[in-house]
Design a protein around this motif. Structure first.
Motif, PDB file in Angstrom:
ATOM      1  N   UNK A 101      12.147  -9.899 -32.946  1.00 56.72           N
ATOM      2  CA  UNK A 101      11.165 -10.976 -32.898  1.00 56.72           C
ATOM      3  C   UNK A 101      10.016 -10.659 -31.964  1.00 56.72           C
ATOM      4  N   UNK A 102      10.326 -10.072 -30.803  1.00 53.39           N
ATOM      5  CA  UNK A 102       9.280  -9.688 -29.847  1.00 53.39           C
ATOM      6  C   UNK A 102       8.410  -8.579 -30.415  1.00 53.39           C
ATOM      7  N   UNK A 103       9.034  -7.594 -31.033  1.00 53.50           N
ATOM      8  CA  UNK A 103       8.276  -6.457 -31.566  1.00 53.50           C
ATOM      9  C   UNK A 103       7.386  -6.879 -32.729  1.00 53.50           C
ATOM     10  N   UNK A 104       7.895  -7.727 -33.618  1.00 56.25           N
ATOM     11  CA  UNK A 104       7.101  -8.160 -34.764  1.00 56.25           C
ATOM     12  C   UNK A 104       5.904  -8.999 -34.342  1.00 56.25           C
ATOM     13  N   UNK A 105       6.055  -9.772 -33.281  1.00 51.66           N
ATOM     14  CA  UNK A 105       4.945 -10.616 -32.839  1.00 51.66           C
ATOM     15  C   UNK A 105       3.801  -9.793 -32.254  1.00 51.66           C
ATOM     16  N   UNK A 106       4.063  -8.536 -31.927  1.00 49.19           N
ATOM     17  CA  UNK A 106       3.025  -7.674 -31.371  1.00 49.19           C
ATOM     18  C   UNK A 106       2.298  -6.857 -32.439  1.00 49.19           C
ATOM     19  N   UNK A 107       2.772  -6.891 -33.658  1.00 53.39           N
ATOM     20  CA  UNK A 107       2.133  -6.129 -34.726  1.00 53.39           C
ATOM     21  C   UNK A 107       0.736  -6.672 -35.009  1.00 53.39           C
ATOM     22  N   UNK A 108      -0.216  -5.770 -35.135  1.00 47.73           N
ATOM     23  CA  UNK A 108      -1.601  -6.160 -35.400  1.00 47.73           C
ATOM     24  C   UNK A 108      -2.380  -6.565 -34.168  1.00 47.73           C
ATOM     25  N   UNK A 109      -1.729  -6.546 -32.993  1.00 42.11           N
ATOM     26  CA  UNK A 109      -2.405  -6.918 -31.744  1.00 42.11           C
ATOM     27  C   UNK A 109      -3.179  -5.731 -31.185  1.00 42.11           C
ATOM     28  N   UNK A 110      -4.344  -5.995 -30.618  1.00 42.27           N
ATOM     29  CA  UNK A 110      -5.116  -4.932 -29.959  1.00 42.27           C
ATOM     30  C   UNK A 110      -5.760  -5.507 -28.701  1.00 42.27           C
ATOM     31  N   UNK A 111      -5.465  -4.914 -27.550  1.00 44.91           N
ATOM     32  CA  UNK A 111      -6.023  -5.346 -26.266  1.00 44.91           C
ATOM     33  C   UNK A 111      -6.560  -4.118 -25.533  1.00 44.91           C
ATOM     34  N   UNK A 112      -7.253  -4.379 -24.426  1.00 52.33           N
ATOM     35  CA  UNK A 112      -7.871  -3.266 -23.696  1.00 52.33           C
ATOM     36  C   UNK A 112      -6.864  -2.454 -22.892  1.00 52.33           C
ATOM     37  N   UNK A 113      -5.919  -3.141 -22.212  1.00 53.57           N
ATOM     38  CA  UNK A 113      -4.995  -2.428 -21.328  1.00 53.57           C
ATOM     39  C   UNK A 113      -3.600  -3.034 -21.389  1.00 53.57           C
ATOM     40  N   UNK A 114      -2.622  -2.172 -21.162  1.00 54.97           N
ATOM     41  CA  UNK A 114      -1.242  -2.613 -20.978  1.00 54.97           C
ATOM     42  C   UNK A 114      -0.813  -2.250 -19.563  1.00 54.97           C
ATOM     43  N   UNK A 115      -0.220  -3.198 -18.860  1.00 51.89           N
ATOM     44  CA  UNK A 115       0.328  -2.963 -17.522  1.00 51.89           C
ATOM     45  C   UNK A 115       1.845  -3.034 -17.635  1.00 51.89           C
ATOM     46  N   UNK A 116       2.499  -1.911 -17.368  1.00 50.07           N
ATOM     47  CA  UNK A 116       3.934  -1.814 -17.574  1.00 50.07           C
ATOM     48  C   UNK A 116       4.624  -1.240 -16.349  1.00 50.07           C
ATOM     49  N   UNK A 117       5.871  -1.599 -16.196  1.00 47.92           N
ATOM     50  CA  UNK A 117       6.720  -1.013 -15.169  1.00 47.92           C
ATOM     51  C   UNK A 117       8.008  -0.554 -15.840  1.00 47.92           C
ATOM     52  N   UNK A 118       8.852   0.134 -15.097  1.00 42.55           N
ATOM     53  CA  UNK A 118      10.094   0.637 -15.665  1.00 42.55           C
ATOM     54  C   UNK A 118      11.056   1.059 -14.582  1.00 42.55           C
ATOM     55  N   UNK A 119      12.127   1.735 -14.999  1.00 42.02           N
ATOM     56  CA  UNK A 119      13.160   2.159 -14.049  1.00 42.02           C
ATOM     57  C   UNK A 119      12.882   3.520 -13.440  1.00 42.02           C
ATOM     58  N   UNK A 120      12.134   4.367 -14.148  1.00 42.23           N
ATOM     59  CA  UNK A 120      11.880   5.710 -13.647  1.00 42.23           C
ATOM     60  C   UNK A 120      10.626   6.299 -14.251  1.00 42.23           C
ATOM     61  N   UNK A 121      10.097   7.345 -13.602  1.00 39.75           N
ATOM     62  CA  UNK A 121       8.883   8.012 -14.078  1.00 39.75           C
ATOM     63  C   UNK A 121       8.933   9.479 -13.689  1.00 39.75           C
ATOM     64  N   UNK A 122       8.787  10.355 -14.684  1.00 40.17           N
ATOM     65  CA  UNK A 122       8.699  11.793 -14.449  1.00 40.17           C
ATOM     66  C   UNK A 122       7.532  12.357 -15.246  1.00 40.17           C
ATOM     67  N   UNK A 123       6.975  13.461 -14.769  1.00 35.00           N
ATOM     68  CA  UNK A 123       5.884  14.112 -15.493  1.00 35.00           C
ATOM     69  C   UNK A 123       6.384  14.697 -16.802  1.00 35.00           C
ATOM     70  N   UNK A 124       7.624  15.117 -16.836  1.00 38.13           N
ATOM     71  CA  UNK A 124       8.166  15.763 -18.034  1.00 38.13           C
ATOM     72  C   UNK A 124       8.390  14.775 -19.171  1.00 38.13           C
ATOM     73  N   UNK A 125       8.863  13.568 -18.819  1.00 37.54           N
ATOM     74  CA  UNK A 125       9.304  12.636 -19.859  1.00 37.54           C
ATOM     75  C   UNK A 125       8.523  11.331 -19.876  1.00 37.54           C
ATOM     76  N   UNK A 126       7.773  11.038 -18.833  1.00 38.35           N
ATOM     77  CA  UNK A 126       7.043   9.790 -18.763  1.00 38.35           C
ATOM     78  C   UNK A 126       7.894   8.677 -18.189  1.00 38.35           C
ATOM     79  N   UNK A 127       7.570   7.442 -18.572  1.00 41.96           N
ATOM     80  CA  UNK A 127       8.301   6.291 -18.052  1.00 41.96           C
ATOM     81  C   UNK A 127       9.532   6.024 -18.900  1.00 41.96           C
ATOM     82  N   UNK A 128      10.599   5.577 -18.236  1.00 40.31           N
ATOM     83  CA  UNK A 128      11.846   5.305 -18.945  1.00 40.31           C
ATOM     84  C   UNK A 128      12.520   4.089 -18.348  1.00 40.31           C
ATOM     85  N   UNK A 129      13.486   3.554 -19.105  1.00 36.77           N
ATOM     86  CA  UNK A 129      14.260   2.406 -18.652  1.00 36.77           C
ATOM     87  C   UNK A 129      15.698   2.568 -19.106  1.00 36.77           C
ATOM     88  N   UNK A 130      16.573   1.752 -18.558  1.00 34.33           N
ATOM     89  CA  UNK A 130      17.993   1.893 -18.833  1.00 34.33           C
ATOM     90  C   UNK A 130      18.467   1.049 -20.005  1.00 34.33           C
TER      91      UNK A 130
END
Length: 308
Positions: free
Chosen positions: A144-173
């Motif tokens: 339901x959350x993913x479908x409600x975002x379809x067709x949306x376009x905004x300037x920026x996304x601000x996100x956080x997560x559990x970890x961040x590496x240069x090799x893999x990027x941001x990740x969560x558990x």
């Protein structure tokens, strides 16, 4: 003992230091709050592995000063009249509290905490996704959350997560959280990751944002002894991520800056970013919050920022 062995049990710790397990458990909680280890059932392990996700009450007490500084700096990138998406997390919740003062802002979010922080902001329009409530972080997830975002376009996304590496990027558990974060990324022209230094070099199970899609990282200044975080920052900058460091102790000119003042350090890729036409942008550059070049035209690396 954790650094030497990778893991240790509470029983063994209590035996070595000759105290009760209750006392050891309290001290382990304090060390975890400082980002020095991760608690496990009956023991503790080194941080940075493929860890399980902590609950909101635990996260809300970790690195609070760092999250405040990061949120202050991240808010400076938001302009009046913008439409943005803000993901779930304790750091993004801090950001939302500061966005309440931005006029004409539209915020799309799957986080109840973000929406609550903006609920009484008369000049901010809040749009919530659908989905199923995930109680551990007060976020809406699922199809339901993913479908409600379809067709949306905004300037920026601000996100956080559990970890961040240069090799893999941001990740969560959590798989459901990762799927919604990926949908948020697809809706934005730019992606801004908010991560304190304890998350740098940490890799968790589910990738949310690959490094090549991260436009900017807003983080705090790593401690002088934290070589892992400094190395990861430089690797991210080398891959084209602009680095904005909150709470730096000096300005580019070398003058001392009071701790309460936030200095912005943007470190773009020294060369064209992946997917860009060669020659389309400047080399490695550091700017202040007002955009001036540092005196003398020097181009400091992220490691220099850590030493400052």
């Amino acid at each position: 003992m954790v650094r030497a062995n990778g893991a240790v049990s509470l029983r063994e710790l209590a035996r070595v230091v000759q105290t009760s397990e209750v006392t050891v458990r309290r001290d382990v909680r304090a060390l975890e709050a400082e980002g020095l280890l991760d608690r496990r059932h009956g023991g503790a392990v080194l941080p940075g592995g493929f860890t399980r996700e902590s609950g909101f009450p635990q996260k809300s007490h970790l690195a609070t000063a760092e999250k405040t500084a990061i949120a202050d700096l991240a808010a400076s990138f938001v302009q009046e009249g913008e439409a943005i998406v803000v993901g779930a997390g304790t750091t993004t919740q801090e950001l939302a509290r500061r966005l309440a003062r931005v006029s004409g802002l539209t915020v799309v979010t799957n986080s109840l905490l973000v929406a609550q922080a903006l609920a009484h902001a008369n000049r901010v329009e809040v749009v919530m996704t659908g989905g199923t409530l995930r109680g551990s972080n007060y976020a809406l997830v699922g199809s339901g959350a993913e479908q409600s975002l379809q067709g949306l376009r905004v300037s920026r996304a601000f996100l956080s997560g559990s970890g961040l590496t240069a090799e893999r990027g941001m990740s969560t558990s959590n798989m459901l959280s990762a799927s919604v974060d990926r949908a948020l990324v697809q809706a934005a022209a730019e992606v801004v990751v908010l991560a304190d230094h304890t998350k740098l070099g940490t890799d968790t199970m589910f990738q949310t944002v690959p490094t090549e899609l991260i436009t900017r990282l807003v983080t705090d200044e790593p401690p002088a002894h934290d070589d892992r975080a400094a190395t990861e920052l430089q690797a991210l900058a080398d891959q084209g991520v602009q680095i904005a460091v909150a709470g730096a102790s000096e300005n580019p000119g070398g003058d001392q800056v009071p701790a309460r003042r936030q200095q912005r350090r943007d470190v773009p890729l020294p060369g064209p970013r992946r997917g860009q036409v060669p020659g389309g942008g400047p080399g490695l550059r550091t700017t202040t919050a007002h955009g001036e070049q540092p005196p003398g035209g020097e181009r400091p690396r992220v490691a220099d920022l850590r030493r400052r």
